[in-house]
Enzyme design. Structure first.
Site, PDB file in Angstrom:
ATOM      1  N   SER A 152     -19.001  45.264  40.424  1.00 60.30           N
ATOM      2  CA  SER A 152     -18.994  46.338  39.433  1.00 60.30           C
ATOM      3  C   SER A 152     -20.431  46.524  38.979  1.00 60.30           C
ATOM      4  CB  SER A 152     -18.098  45.942  38.266  1.00 60.30           C
ATOM      5  OG  SER A 152     -18.331  46.796  37.158  1.00 60.30           O
ATOM      6  N   ARG A 153     -20.735  47.671  38.387  1.00 60.36           N
ATOM      7  CA  ARG A 153     -22.084  47.853  37.863  1.00 60.36           C
ATOM      8  C   ARG A 153     -22.340  46.849  36.731  1.00 60.36           C
ATOM      9  NH1 ARG A 153     -21.568  54.028  36.675  1.00 60.36           N
ATOM     10  NH2 ARG A 153     -19.497  53.180  36.244  1.00 60.36           N
ATOM     11  N   ILE A 212      -6.553  51.587  39.394  1.00 61.70           N
ATOM     12  CA  ILE A 212      -5.784  51.510  40.642  1.00 61.70           C
ATOM     13  C   ILE A 212      -6.163  50.252  41.425  1.00 61.70           C
ATOM     14  CG2 ILE A 212      -7.444  53.007  41.841  1.00 61.70           C
ATOM     15  CD1 ILE A 212      -3.674  53.064  42.518  1.00 61.70           C
ATOM     16  N   ASP A 254      -5.785  64.628  42.865  1.00 53.31           N
ATOM     17  CA  ASP A 254      -5.086  63.424  42.419  1.00 53.31           C
ATOM     18  C   ASP A 254      -3.599  63.462  42.767  1.00 53.31           C
ATOM     19  OD1 ASP A 254      -5.119  60.921  41.132  1.00 53.31           O
ATOM     20  OD2 ASP A 254      -4.285  61.817  39.316  1.00 53.31           O
ATOM     21  N   CYS A 256     -13.964  48.603  39.205  1.00 52.16           N
ATOM     22  CA  CYS A 256     -12.833  48.021  38.479  1.00 52.16           C
ATOM     23  C   CYS A 256     -11.853  49.095  38.002  1.00 52.16           C
ATOM     24  CB  CYS A 256     -13.345  47.220  37.278  1.00 52.16           C
ATOM     25  SG  CYS A 256     -14.462  45.895  37.722  1.00 52.16           S
ATOM     26  N   ALA A 257     -11.680  50.151  38.778  1.00 51.76           N
ATOM     27  CA  ALA A 257     -10.745  51.221  38.388  1.00 51.76           C
ATOM     28  C   ALA A 257      -9.342  50.635  38.214  1.00 51.76           C
ATOM     29  CB  ALA A 257     -10.739  52.306  39.453  1.00 51.76           C
ATOM     30  N   LYS A 300      -7.942  58.173  47.488  1.00 50.97           N
ATOM     31  CA  LYS A 300      -7.909  59.632  47.644  1.00 50.97           C
ATOM     32  C   LYS A 300      -8.172  60.304  46.309  1.00 50.97           C
ATOM     33  CE  LYS A 300      -4.799  60.490  45.733  1.00 50.97           C
ATOM     34  NZ  LYS A 300      -4.532  60.218  44.289  1.00 50.97           N
TER      35      LYS A 300
END
Lengths: 354, 354
Positions: free
Chosen positions: B37-38, B16, B189, B13-14, B101
């Site tokens: 997700s965990r 981005i 990044d 669930c980042a 990336k």
């Protein structure tokens, strides 16, 4: 002649002397008074082409200009390798010297030039015009605005002039590519401005170290035609500069702070004479601030005026030599030395002494 | 479910992933199908917040997404250090992988990732969005115009994001500064984009050498927070890149040729979603050419579409794996490796093998 007028002599008929002749003609309180060339004919033609006053003194040698007791100051657009000899001769005659850049081939040589001027009490100023433009003062004012820019972290500057597009034989016949005359090549001719701009952003605080970047290029005679370099200050701030006789026309200066950025596209020679732009993008503002500085006087005329003001002060006893000008010249020259040394040492990092 | 639709699962669930969820929702021929997700709760909240379809599968683990036989492809916005494990697991299950990336911590690691995908016949593409924008194709078209640009001599690219302005605790708590999770920091990044852009200008021809510039900065844990590097090609062409988590927002790419210059101010993420600008200044043209590219689809949606098109070809037997994507990913990673190695070796020049 009235004491309040500063009388200029020009040594040599270089192309850049046309611009300065025009500037001197248009600057109040100064007089375009003499020109000397190794060829009297060339001097006569130059004076005629460039609107010299009818009573101007036209000489067939540089020395004759220096020997003219009515000349207060000389503008010296000679090849760099001749600077030391002719500044020394000019100072001997008490002439103040506006010296085309690069002023010298090395800091060691520049120190002799500056010492000669100081000894004889004549003002030395190098011919870097853009620092005299009112835009420059305005940019500095905004760079000091902590609310807009924050701490300055990175400065990048590029100056490229595609010389072959102007003159297909440039690399063959131009003095700026002649190892005997202007051995610093693109570094002295273009990189000078980037280095000065980076130092100017840093209030002339020298970086701790300088390194040239791999990929410098040279003429067959060993004159630099392109190079890049990178600087680091003790506080971690960095800068980089790129100069080239090959790439398309570029005169950029970009200053990056924690909060804002200042960008100028034509810092060396503004695209227009009467107004000059730059922009500031600040983190918390959506639209960039486009700043326009109007000026009735060109930057070269303002340079002549600032130089003449010092001379007037010396002449009428209300002022003295201004050591700040040779001081910033010397710092710029120190960085050029370090870049050149770094290239010679295989792109090794060079530590600077403060 | 119809074969012509590509069903996406998202691993994690980042932040981005919100952008990519929206892109998948808005791209024809693809379906936002699953999220894992965990934490099941986090996955449920994410699905709700991001408009997942009511029949979307919500899982409390990454593995459950991979075990779902209806998932065709996964988007993987996990921290870099987890990529190798999870791409290998995804490929085992025959899932195509759109990988955020930087794809890996090193080329060696990337090669294992790419080999796993190749072995299992799944497509690998990294999440660099700007290359999919129609502006990019238009820029390439003009860069190839020899009458406008000439030979490309210099490329400069900077990507700065002032992370502390967004999050005062960034350097304390963000994964992009965590040596265990994203050890490449600003280089992975942000520098990733500059390196990719420079390679893109050079049609992915690797430079002969890479050198990092003095002045890289690090967190206490050793993660890069700013660095610069310079590249040289065999033909004398040069490039430089700067990335920083400290300086004000900047996303510039400047390409300098013998005849012309291309400048883009927002190459990574266009300021506007529906149109994107760049400018070309050519030596023999007074005014810069301002080019505006309109797009109905965002660059992230175009990325999803280009990725899905390959997968559809594989699914229906009309196409196969496209090796060009992992190839350019690997080259970008190689340069990152060289920059990191150069920093570790005290800013030594690193020669690259072609």
């Amino acid at each position: 002649m009235a004491d309040e007028v500063v009388r200029f002599g020009i040594l040599g008929c270089a192309n850049i002397a046309r611009k300065l002749s025009r500037a001197i003609l248009r600057t109040p309180g100064v007089y375009l008074y003499a020109i000397g060339s190794r060829s009297l004919e060339k001097a006569q033609a130059f004076a005629k082409d460039n609107g010299f006053p009818s009573d101007a003194r036209i000489y067939g040698s540089y020395q004759s200009v220096l020997d003219d007791e009515d000349v207060d100051a000389v503008y010296m657009p000679l090849p760099t390798s001749l600077h030391m000899e002719w500044v020394q001769k000019a100072s001997e005659k008490g002439k103040h010297v506006l010296l085309e850049k690069p002023p010298a081939l090395s800091t060691e040589e520049f120190d002799k030039i500056a010492a000669a001027c100081e000894l004889k009490g004549v003002q030395l100023m190098d011919g870097t015009m853009w620092v005299h433009h009112p835009r420059t003062a305005k940019m500095k004012e905004l760079l000091k605005r902590h609310d807009l820019i924050g701490n300055i972290l990175e400065v990048h500057s590029s100056f490229f002039v595609p010389m072959k597009m102007h003159n297909p034989n440039f690399f063959m016949d131009n003095i700026r590519c002649n190892a005997e005359l202007d051995a610093l090549g693109a570094l002295g001719d273009l990189g000078w401005y980037c280095v000065r701009a980076i130092l100017w952003v840093h209030d002339y605080d020298l970086p701790a170290s300088v390194i040239a970047l791999p990929g410098a290029q040279f003429t067959k005679g060993g004159v630099i035609t392109r190079c890049s370099a990178s600087f680091v200050w003790g506080d971690g701030s960095v800068a980089s500069m790129h100069c080239s006789f090959h790439a398309n026309m570029t005169m950029s200066l970009n200053v990056y702070g924690t909060k804002g950025t200042l960008d100028v596209q034509d810092f060396v020679i503004p695209y227009e004479e009467s107004s000059a732009h730059f922009s500031v993008r600040s983190f918390d503002k959506r639209e960039p601030l486009d700043v326009n500085t109007e000026t009735a006087q060109t930057q070269e005329s303002l340079m002549v005026q600032n130089f003449a003001t010092i001379i007037k002060g010396i002449k009428n006893g209300t002022g003295g030599l201004d050591p700040s000008w040779p001081t910033i010249t010397r710092k710029t020259q120190q960085i050029l030395d370090a870049i050149k040394l770094s290239i010679e040492k295989g792109y090794r990092e060079i530590q600077l002494k403060a």
